[in-house]
Design an enzyme around this catalytic site. Sequence first.
Site, PDB file in Angstrom:
ATOM      1  N   GLY A  32      41.777 -47.901 -15.281  1.00 25.84           N
ATOM      2  CA  GLY A  32      41.968 -46.679 -14.505  1.00 25.84           C
ATOM      3  C   GLY A  32      42.845 -46.833 -13.280  1.00 25.84           C
ATOM      4  O   GLY A  32      43.800 -47.588 -13.255  1.00 25.84           O
ATOM      5  N   SER A  33      42.450 -46.088 -12.242  1.00 22.14           N
ATOM      6  CA  SER A  33      43.299 -45.829 -11.079  1.00 22.14           C
ATOM      7  C   SER A  33      43.754 -47.073 -10.322  1.00 22.14           C
ATOM      8  O   SER A  33      42.988 -48.006 -10.088  1.00 22.14           O
ATOM      9  CB  SER A  33      42.537 -44.924 -10.125  1.00 22.14           C
ATOM     10  OG  SER A  33      43.212 -44.805  -8.903  1.00 22.14           O
TER      11      SER A  33
END
Lengths: 388, 132
Positions: B60-61
């Site tokens: 993810g981020s």
Amino acid sequence: MYLTPFQERMLKGEFGWVYAKALEIIVKVGEALGSDRLVEISHAHVSGVSYSNIGEPGLDFLRDFYREMPRFRVYTTINPGCVDYGMLSQVIDNKYLGKQALIDEALVGMGAKPVFTCIPYYHRPPLPGEHLAWGESSAVIFANSYFGAMTNREGGPLALASALTGFTYYHGLHELENRVARVLIKISPLIYNKPLSLAGLWIGENVRKVPMLEIKEKPLYEIKALLAAMAASGSHALAVLDGITPKGTYKTSIEETITLEFSDVEKYIGETPGTSETVLGYVGCPHTHPEELVILRRLLEKYREPKRGRLLVTMPPEIASTYSSIVRLLLSRKVDIALGTCPVVSVLRKKYDLMLTNSGKAFFYMRKIHGLKVGIASLKEIVESIYT
Amino acid sequence: MSLEWRIKRVVDGDCSGRPVLINQYLSFFGEVDPVKGVVRTDTGEVEIAGKVLVFKGSRGSTVGSYVIYALRKNNVNPCCMIVKEVEPILIAGCVLAGIPLFIAEDFEKFSTILSNEKLITHRAGDDHVTIE
């Protein structure tokens, strides 16, 4: 790690402690990954810009650097902040405006171009083979896969360090030998007519190797949503797009072929709105591209105002000014437009029962961050469920 | 009885704590609360402050590095992290926060022998952790 005399001087602090600290971060991360040298970059994209994401620790980190008045040594763009820079949105809460302004002052003061967007490639499309240091997972995978540029998934602080120094570690996707597609993914026609975000979420969760995807004649906004979903639910930084990824920027050595069926991705459609639920339609994760704006204009022309809930559209400030006539039409249809931000990196004013979006990335984060129920739908389905 | 388990040092350092196993890949942004020092899983919140955080790796981020840094600044950081595989976001966060990070040899087997009763210790420079 081998360093040039110039890099040695920077690391020793000849240009100030900020550049020394920045290079130290890059060298340490590079050495941990087994890199033996640095590479010059031409564009840094810095993530970790929103105050509601990085909080006081991140703000202090940036302000400590800024206090020394360093300047970025390469072209640098920045991710969205946590406020609506257009000041028109009723959905995004601007409660952190003061804190966000301190972050913005620091980044722009160091030389960043204030694009406040997760689609920096709209402002400067990278060249095939160009070395970058980009944060923002959705932009990284787009740069590698669509443009054939070379960047790893850099964490926010590392992209900042690269903006300051002009270097990143030579490793991973900077080397052609590591850009090898090993899993061929075929998408069944039953999914092909749905938002490609669905396939992206499945690939992110279930495939670890670099995939090669057979998608032909899909618009840019569908590819953007597909890649962003893969980078959110997984850690993909490159997907070879057959017929799109520039030749010479990847290799193939297919070991396995997977055919994605509708039954694989069905669960990601998520919730559909019940009759009494308040619905927030959302387009713009990653930020809305002009191509999507044109489609939204066509879809919204025949309606006057929403029948239930709101449609939120987020985009870079510059796209809103360039395409102001489309934006005016959207505003006349009471679309809520937020510039330079998005719900993933901000606070919402009001609680909605359900978010309906074309974005797999928003599907992944909105449930976790805002506790919202989320459903995935096409642009047409989203507009129709709000306006009819 | 204590057991030595081979690890690869990514960010070196001393640490000692009870393990907490989250048998998945984690996006620190979205899945970790840096104020409370907890991981939000589908089944509820799991405390990680002062623990040895064992998980597969990051996903993810890219803001994840800042979340790891914030865990440290808020004094709710795990004492170290042991993973199956690393990527730049995780390493940058651990470097910045000064949190030791190791890759466990045969992660699947390592994860099956952990329980809350165990104590995991690492001394800087060692190529193993001690489980007792």
